[in-house]
Design an enzyme around this catalytic site. Structure first.
Site, PDB file in Angstrom:
ATOM      1  N   SER A 253       0.838  -1.215   0.144  1.00  0.00           N
ATOM      2  CA  SER A 253       0.107   0.123  -0.194  1.00  0.00           C
ATOM      3  C   SER A 253       0.837   1.090   0.143  1.00  0.00           C
ATOM      4  O   SER A 253       0.243   2.253  -0.620  1.00  0.00           O
ATOM      5  CB  SER A 253      -0.814  -0.019   1.276  1.00  0.00           C
TER       6      SER A 253
ATOM      7  N   HIS B  84       0.257   3.511   4.837  1.00  0.00           N
ATOM      8  CA  HIS B  84      -0.555   4.373   3.559  1.00  0.00           C
ATOM      9  C   HIS B  84      -0.191   5.615   3.770  1.00  0.00           C
ATOM     10  O   HIS B  84       0.124   6.187   2.511  1.00  0.00           O
ATOM     11  CB  HIS B  84      -1.815   4.097   3.866  1.00  0.00           C
TER      12      HIS B  84
END
Length: 407
Positions: A281, A346
């Site tokens: 991610s 993230h």
């Protein structure tokens, strides 16, 4: 080659010099290999119009050269070259710009020249052209998806040869899927693999107790929490990453991706110190954030269809994936006292995307070394990496933090 000139230019009468220049132009007109010549040949041609070796020729002579050889050039490239001649306020064309253009390399001075004033493209937009093959329509589609300027889109359309293909994003996706399938077979679980008691024993996962094993800050991208995690990451990095790589190349897009991955794991080691990290991610969010930020910053120039709706869908997908990660992080762990993987990676990827990523996407075919923002963001990134390294060496002991046992 350019240093050895006939002496007639220095001593001949104006009439003889004019006759000589006319003969040189005739020789230039007879050349049939202009678009395919080497740099030495470009120098010889340029010297025909620059007898005094100044390194410049007038825009009028430059236009004469283009008019004589325009049929041998790609029409969109000819249009760009004519725009350069029309908008050069100095009335001169630099030899290096000439060579760069013929070699599909554009300098900052070239970009500034063609963007001066209200330059009008002399032909219809690339989107209006008909009779294109399937591959040509695909290349045109990618150009409109990623580039905000019509002149960049036309240049890319004429220059792209699919050699090399977008291998980086495809290769890394194949490796991620292969590792996931292997772990699925070994663990006999494909949904929420991360809840399996043996999951963290894999040597690729970043674990805070094993943070001295430096490869884990990168290899964690090959481990995913489950099919739901892998599926969304793979879909996003193929839909966004492959077109970006087709335009900007494997080196630049690979740099953004890897920088996001490393920033993600380091951010976890600083901000969520007791949690492991898995998944790609960080890299995916770096690419998507850079692409979305580039669209917003060039909103009027981006001509991709349904861009508002598609941005909304991309943000929904990113929010869904981020929400899943936050939920999993605070869900009761399957292997207490170690928590589930962190979601902070993230955020690290997003920060890389809106800094380094945006600079790269906004400078298509331009030298990043010439961009002051590039060096500013590189400096900030290096400072963060060094800070995170020292943090990992000293902070864990100074804070007397109780870490989960090694897997």
């Amino acid at each position: 080659m350019g240093d050895r000139r006939p002496e007639t230019h220095a001593s001949a009468s104006p009439a003889v010099a004019a006759s000589s220049e006319a003969e040189e132009i005739e020789v230039l007109e007879s050349e049939d290999v202009l678009p395919m010549a080497t740099e030495d040949h470009w120098k010889a041609l340029f010297d025909q119009f620059d007898p005094e070796s100044t390194g410049y020729i007038s825009t009028e002579k430059f236009r004469n050269l283009l008019q004589r050889h325009g049929s041998e050039l790609d029409p969109h490239k000819l249009e760009v070259l004519l725009a350069l001649a029309d908008n050069n306020s100095d009335g001169k064309i630099c030899y290096q710009d000439f060579v760069n253009l013929m070699s599909n390399k554009r300098s900052n001075s070239f970009r500034q020249a063609i963007l001066q004033g209200n330059r009008r493209l002399c032909s219809k937009a690339l989107l209006e052209e008909s009779g294109l093959s399937l591959s040509q329509r695909l290349i045109r589609h990618v150009a409109y998806e990623t580039l905000p300027r019509e002149i960049d889109r036309k240049w890319y359309y004429d220059s792209y040869s699919c050699c090399p293909p977008p291998w980086f994003m495809i290769a890394i996706t194949i490796v991620e899927v292969a590792f996931f399938l292997y772990n699925g077979v070994v663990l006999d679980r494909f949904v929420l693999q991360v809840t399996h008691p043996l999951y963290l024993k894999n040597s690729l996962v970043y674990h805070p107790q094993l943070r001295a094993q430096a490869w884990r800050y990168l290899t964690y991208i090959f481990m995913h929490a489950g099919i739901e995690h892998l599926g969304l990451n793979v879909a996003l990095q193929l839909l966004v990453g492959v077109p970006l790589e087709m335009v900007h190349g494997a080196a630049r897009i690979g740099f953004v991706y890897i920088a996001g991955v490393v920033a993600g794991s380091l951010a976890v080691s600083v901000a969520d110190m007791t949690a492991p990290v898995v998944g790609s991610s960080g890299g995916v969010y770096a690419l998507i954030s850079a692409h979305l930020a580039n669209i917003v910053m060039n909103w009027s120039g981006m001509k991709c269809q349904f861009k508002l709706l598609r941005m909304a869908l991309a943000l929904i997908c990113m929010s869904f994936e981020f929400g899943r990660a936050v939920w999993l992080r605070f869900h009761p762990s399957a292997y207490p006292p170690c928590p589930h993987p962190s979601f902070v990676a993230h955020l690290g990827g997003v920060l890389v995307g809106i800094t380094l990523g945006v600079v790269i996407l906004r400078n298509y075919e331009q030298r990043l070394q010439d961009q002051s923002l590039w060096w500013i963001f590189i400096f900030i990134y290096v400072v963060f990496v060094l800070f995170a390294i020292f943090w990992n060496i000293f902070a864990y002991n100074l804070l007397d933090l109780k870490l989960p046992p090694p897997p």
